[in-house]
Design a protein around this motif. Sequence first.
Motif, PDB file in Angstrom:
ATOM      1  N   ALA A   9      18.873   5.376  13.828  1.00 13.97           N
ATOM      2  CA  ALA A   9      20.017   4.539  14.195  1.00 13.97           C
ATOM      3  C   ALA A   9      19.554   3.325  14.980  1.00 13.97           C
ATOM      4  CB  ALA A   9      21.031   5.349  15.003  1.00 13.97           C
ATOM      5  N   ALA A  10      18.518   3.522  15.829  1.00 15.34           N
ATOM      6  CA  ALA A  10      17.966   2.391  16.574  1.00 15.34           C
ATOM      7  C   ALA A  10      17.386   1.344  15.635  1.00 15.34           C
ATOM      8  CB  ALA A  10      16.896   2.898  17.547  1.00 15.34           C
ATOM      9  N   CYS A  11      16.721   1.791  14.579  1.00  9.91           N
ATOM     10  CA  CYS A  11      16.194   0.847  13.584  1.00  9.91           C
ATOM     11  C   CYS A  11      17.325   0.130  12.857  1.00  9.91           C
ATOM     12  CB  CYS A  11      15.312   1.576  12.578  1.00  9.91           C
ATOM     13  SG  CYS A  11      13.692   2.045  13.218  1.00  9.91           S
ATOM     14  N   ASP A  12      18.384   0.838  12.523  1.00  7.68           N
ATOM     15  CA  ASP A  12      19.513   0.212  11.829  1.00  7.68           C
ATOM     16  C   ASP A  12      20.074  -0.957  12.633  1.00  7.68           C
ATOM     17  OD1 ASP A  12      19.429   1.982   9.682  1.00  7.68           O
ATOM     18  OD2 ASP A  12      20.903   3.348  10.548  1.00  7.68           O
ATOM     19  N   VAL A  13      20.368  -0.704  13.901  1.00  2.70           N
ATOM     20  CA  VAL A  13      21.032  -1.738  14.695  1.00  2.70           C
ATOM     21  C   VAL A  13      20.064  -2.872  15.037  1.00  2.70           C
ATOM     22  CG1 VAL A  13      20.648  -0.743  17.005  1.00  2.70           C
ATOM     23  CG2 VAL A  13      22.730  -2.048  16.535  1.00  2.70           C
ATOM     24  N   THR A  14      18.805  -2.540  15.293  1.00  2.93           N
ATOM     25  CA  THR A  14      17.840  -3.584  15.640  1.00  2.93           C
ATOM     26  C   THR A  14      17.494  -4.435  14.429  1.00  2.93           C
ATOM     27  OG1 THR A  14      16.936  -2.131  17.358  1.00  2.93           O
ATOM     28  CG2 THR A  14      15.609  -4.022  16.716  1.00  2.93           C
ATOM     29  N   MET A  15      17.318  -3.817  13.277  1.00  3.62           N
ATOM     30  CA  MET A  15      17.022  -4.594  12.071  1.00  3.62           C
ATOM     31  C   MET A  15      18.206  -5.469  11.664  1.00  3.62           C
ATOM     32  SD  MET A  15      13.923  -4.424  11.034  1.00  3.62           S
ATOM     33  CE  MET A  15      14.162  -5.211   9.425  1.00  3.62           C
ATOM     34  N   ALA A  16      19.416  -5.025  11.955  1.00  2.00           N
ATOM     35  CA  ALA A  16      20.579  -5.878  11.678  1.00  2.00           C
ATOM     36  C   ALA A  16      20.472  -7.182  12.461  1.00  2.00           C
ATOM     37  CB  ALA A  16      21.868  -5.144  12.035  1.00  2.00           C
ATOM     38  N   GLY A  17      20.037  -7.107  13.722  1.00  2.00           N
ATOM     39  CA  GLY A  17      19.862  -8.324  14.507  1.00  2.00           C
ATOM     40  C   GLY A  17      18.771  -9.211  13.958  1.00  2.00           C
ATOM     41  N   ILE A  18      17.638  -8.613  13.593  1.00  2.00           N
ATOM     42  CA  ILE A  18      16.529  -9.397  13.048  1.00  2.00           C
ATOM     43  C   ILE A  18      16.930 -10.065  11.743  1.00  2.00           C
ATOM     44  CG2 ILE A  18      14.227  -9.202  12.019  1.00  2.00           C
ATOM     45  CD1 ILE A  18      13.623  -7.047  14.142  1.00  2.00           C
ATOM     46  N   MET A  19      17.602  -9.324  10.865  1.00  2.00           N
ATOM     47  CA  MET A  19      18.022  -9.921   9.589  1.00  2.00           C
ATOM     48  C   MET A  19      19.122 -10.955   9.809  1.00  2.00           C
ATOM     49  SD  MET A  19      15.765  -8.392   7.950  1.00  2.00           S
ATOM     50  CE  MET A  19      16.044  -9.049   6.294  1.00  2.00           C
ATOM     51  N   GLY A  20      19.890 -10.807  10.892  1.00  2.00           N
ATOM     52  CA  GLY A  20      20.857 -11.835  11.251  1.00  2.00           C
ATOM     53  C   GLY A  20      20.179 -13.143  11.625  1.00  2.00           C
ATOM     54  N   VAL A  21      19.079 -13.045  12.378  1.00  2.00           N
ATOM     55  CA  VAL A  21      18.306 -14.247  12.706  1.00  2.00           C
ATOM     56  C   VAL A  21      17.765 -14.878  11.433  1.00  2.00           C
ATOM     57  CG1 VAL A  21      16.290 -15.137  13.928  1.00  2.00           C
ATOM     58  CG2 VAL A  21      17.710 -13.375  14.990  1.00  2.00           C
ATOM     59  N   LYS A  22      17.217 -14.051  10.547  1.00  2.00           N
ATOM     60  CA  LYS A  22      16.688 -14.577   9.275  1.00  2.00           C
ATOM     61  C   LYS A  22      17.785 -15.260   8.470  1.00  2.00           C
ATOM     62  CE  LYS A  22      12.670 -11.671   8.185  1.00  2.00           C
ATOM     63  NZ  LYS A  22      12.020 -10.910   7.103  1.00  2.00           N
ATOM     64  N   SER A  23      18.961 -14.643   8.424  1.00  2.00           N
ATOM     65  CA  SER A  23      20.070 -15.217   7.665  1.00  2.00           C
ATOM     66  C   SER A  23      20.495 -16.564   8.234  1.00  2.00           C
ATOM     67  CB  SER A  23      21.257 -14.248   7.658  1.00  2.00           C
ATOM     68  OG  SER A  23      22.373 -14.806   7.011  1.00  2.00           O
ATOM     69  N   SER A  24      20.579 -16.667   9.555  1.00  2.00           N
ATOM     70  CA  SER A  24      20.996 -17.936  10.160  1.00  2.00           C
ATOM     71  C   SER A  24      19.967 -19.023   9.910  1.00  2.00           C
ATOM     72  CB  SER A  24      21.247 -17.761  11.659  1.00  2.00           C
ATOM     73  OG  SER A  24      20.063 -17.439  12.352  1.00  2.00           O
ATOM     74  N   LEU A  25      18.682 -18.676   9.913  1.00  2.00           N
ATOM     75  CA  LEU A  25      17.641 -19.662   9.618  1.00  2.00           C
ATOM     76  C   LEU A  25      17.660 -20.077   8.154  1.00  2.00           C
ATOM     77  CD1 LEU A  25      14.671 -18.174  11.682  1.00  2.00           C
ATOM     78  CD2 LEU A  25      16.033 -20.209  12.229  1.00  2.00           C
ATOM     79  N   ALA A  26      18.220 -19.214   7.295  1.00  2.00           N
ATOM     80  CA  ALA A  26      18.340 -19.516   5.868  1.00  2.00           C
ATOM     81  C   ALA A  26      19.732 -20.055   5.531  1.00  2.00           C
ATOM     82  CB  ALA A  26      18.029 -18.277   5.040  1.00  2.00           C
ATOM     83  N   ASN A  27      20.391 -20.643   6.540  1.00  2.00           N
ATOM     84  CA  ASN A  27      21.699 -21.287   6.346  1.00  2.00           C
ATOM     85  C   ASN A  27      22.765 -20.312   5.852  1.00  2.00           C
ATOM     86  OD1 ASN A  27      23.245 -23.622   6.687  1.00  2.00           O
ATOM     87  ND2 ASN A  27      23.143 -24.111   4.508  1.00  2.00           N
ATOM     88  N   GLY A  28      22.690 -19.076   6.333  1.00  2.00           N
ATOM     89  CA  GLY A  28      23.730 -18.102   6.020  1.00  2.00           C
ATOM     90  C   GLY A  28      23.467 -17.254   4.790  1.00  2.00           C
ATOM     91  N   GLU A  29      22.299 -17.320   4.233  1.00  2.00           N
ATOM     92  CA  GLU A  29      21.998 -16.485   3.054  1.00  2.00           C
ATOM     93  C   GLU A  29      22.106 -15.008   3.423  1.00  2.00           C
ATOM     94  OE1 GLU A  29      18.162 -15.372   0.224  1.00  2.00           O
ATOM     95  OE2 GLU A  29      18.196 -17.278   1.318  1.00  2.00           O
ATOM     96  N   PRO A  30      22.837 -14.199   2.652  1.00  2.00           N
ATOM     97  CA  PRO A  30      22.947 -12.765   2.961  1.00  2.00           C
ATOM     98  C   PRO A  30      21.589 -12.068   2.905  1.00  2.00           C
ATOM     99  CG  PRO A  30      24.641 -13.432   1.402  1.00  2.00           C
ATOM    100  CD  PRO A  30      23.668 -14.575   1.495  1.00  2.00           C
ATOM    101  N   MET A  31      21.384 -11.140   3.819  1.00  2.00           N
ATOM    102  CA  MET A  31      20.135 -10.392   3.903  1.00  2.00           C
ATOM    103  C   MET A  31      20.435  -8.893   3.918  1.00  2.00           C
ATOM    104  SD  MET A  31      17.550 -12.609   4.319  1.00  2.00           S
ATOM    105  CE  MET A  31      17.501 -14.403   4.508  1.00  2.00           C
ATOM    106  N   ASP A  32      19.695  -8.119   3.117  1.00  2.00           N
ATOM    107  CA  ASP A  32      19.822  -6.670   3.149  1.00  2.00           C
ATOM    108  C   ASP A  32      19.179  -6.122   4.420  1.00  2.00           C
ATOM    109  OD1 ASP A  32      21.137  -6.479   0.706  1.00  2.00           O
ATOM    110  OD2 ASP A  32      19.260  -6.371  -0.418  1.00  2.00           O
ATOM    111  N   ILE A  33      19.762  -5.066   4.962  1.00  2.00           N
ATOM    112  CA  ILE A  33      19.245  -4.394   6.153  1.00  2.00           C
ATOM    113  C   ILE A  33      18.583  -3.104   5.702  1.00  2.00           C
ATOM    114  CG2 ILE A  33      19.851  -3.358   8.369  1.00  2.00           C
ATOM    115  CD1 ILE A  33      22.376  -5.233   8.279  1.00  2.00           C
ATOM    116  N   PRO A  34      17.270  -2.992   5.822  1.00  2.00           N
ATOM    117  CA  PRO A  34      16.572  -1.832   5.269  1.00  2.00           C
ATOM    118  C   PRO A  34      16.891  -0.559   6.046  1.00  2.00           C
ATOM    119  CG  PRO A  34      15.066  -3.152   6.578  1.00  2.00           C
ATOM    120  CD  PRO A  34      16.342  -3.935   6.487  1.00  2.00           C
ATOM    121  N   ASP A  35      16.806   0.552   5.338  1.00  2.00           N
ATOM    122  CA  ASP A  35      17.006   1.873   5.933  1.00  2.00           C
ATOM    123  C   ASP A  35      15.642   2.536   6.041  1.00  2.00           C
ATOM    124  OD1 ASP A  35      17.616   4.427   6.677  1.00  2.00           O
ATOM    125  OD2 ASP A  35      19.088   4.797   5.087  1.00  2.00           O
ATOM    126  N   PHE A  36      15.121   2.632   7.256  1.00  2.00           N
ATOM    127  CA  PHE A  36      13.771   3.145   7.439  1.00  2.00           C
ATOM    128  C   PHE A  36      13.700   4.664   7.453  1.00  2.00           C
ATOM    129  CE2 PHE A  36      12.338  -1.051   9.524  1.00  2.00           C
ATOM    130  CZ  PHE A  36      12.013  -1.567   8.272  1.00  2.00           C
TER     131      PHE A  36
END
Length: 506
Positions: free
Chosen positions: A335-362
Amino acid sequence: MGIASDIFKTDRRIKLGIWGLGRGQNFINAAKYLNIDVVAGCDYNQHMRERFLKNCPGAYVSDNEDEFLAQDFDAVLIATWFCSHAEHTLKALGAGKHVMCEVTSFFTPAEAVRLVEAVESSGRVYNLLENYPFQMGNMYVRSLWQQGFFGDFMYAEYDYVHECRSLSYTYIDGVPVKPGYHAHQWRSWLNFQYYNTHSLGPVMQITGLRPTRICALPSTVALPGYLGDGKMGGIAPSLISMSNGGVMRNLMGGTTNDSHTRKLWGTKAAVDLTGDVRIRVGASGHGRWLTVAPKWPEMAELANQAGHGGGDFWELFYFARQILTGEKAPWDIYAACDVTMAGIMGVKSSLANGEPMDIPDFRDHAAREAFRADHFAQEHFDPKAIFPAGHDPAITDQFTTVMSRFSSMGGFIGTILVRNVFDGMALYPDLASDQDRFAVIADVRKLIHELPAIASNYREALAIADAYPDAMAAKAIYDSVHSAEMAKVLDTDKTIAELRDWLAAM
């Protein structure tokens, strides 16, 4: 409330070391009720170590992490710098310790893969210290949700909009960062998408769902008084797909309005926890609103004494319970990976002008391979280089002190009080209540008293900025004073006279 052994029905004790004695010391009082003895502490900051020894007389304390981890204790609470959490967790696991770690769990995807595999191979307990899901209202709604009261998850809106400019320049206890020509190690530059756990976390824990995809539009407008590109002083919105197909609107950031909206919609009922807990029943948009009075499921006295609305008690309780009884805690490594990766992929998405990003399930070993060598992290300025090389510390060492005076929270001093007064006076003829009118008058009286000290701070700050006008730190000073009536503040006697005349005319 009985003694600790009454809670877990055992006399077994957990010896705990706290690594990071700012935030980490907030857990000391609750620990004693949960079969936990705080026996060691570690922090590079002598001021924090001295505070710790006052709270835990006789405990071991050090600024050396290796010597700290070599001590005889069972578990470590990690509340160190944001970007060091993975590194420190790995060291603690390697030393044979159970770990509970402050948010978030890691800073890069590659760290996530190393961390989840280290936890799996260690046999130790790992919990994320995310407390907002365990506030009373959220826990009450979680219980109802698990009973099926709300039906299937459709949509949620949760905010963690928390403007805390002073934390760019102070430690968590409000003491200015030293040396004063350095900014805070991470609070001065972090993109707020990373800090998503206080808003996404409750939705995950209430519904039992995980985030699967995120779209985060970039926002480049920031408040004055922050350093660099002001990521901590801007807004960070996102839309997140959850694992059942529902959607969450997540909102973090710092703006001119702190906001903690908390709303969820299910197919059978909806709830608004923003103030009172109000539930709309009837399985219809036109159903009846009912206001409920939630209660703690148990141990109310202890929960009410803890910080963050009781959340600090419950995350400590779940950690101790898992060690002592084996019953799984809500915030495990996955669960910690889920929520933390959501934040990281959110940063990636914002840098890509809002492109949707999948959140991996580790939990999926195959999913880890795509991120094993992914060292993506936000680019940021060096908080130790906000003045040019060769600057004179005799001039710059007061920078964090003057900046903390501008934006201290709660006390309404500095720029906050100045803006309260002049904005309040502008709106005064249109105010709808005597309460608001009295509040403006009180602020004006306070400013009359405080203005000489505020003007002195403006002058001290401007002397620093004028000595190094091209420095990043200078821009933060100039933006702060120009946003808060610099000319009026510096013409102190005339402004005080004008304020007194305004009061006399009321």
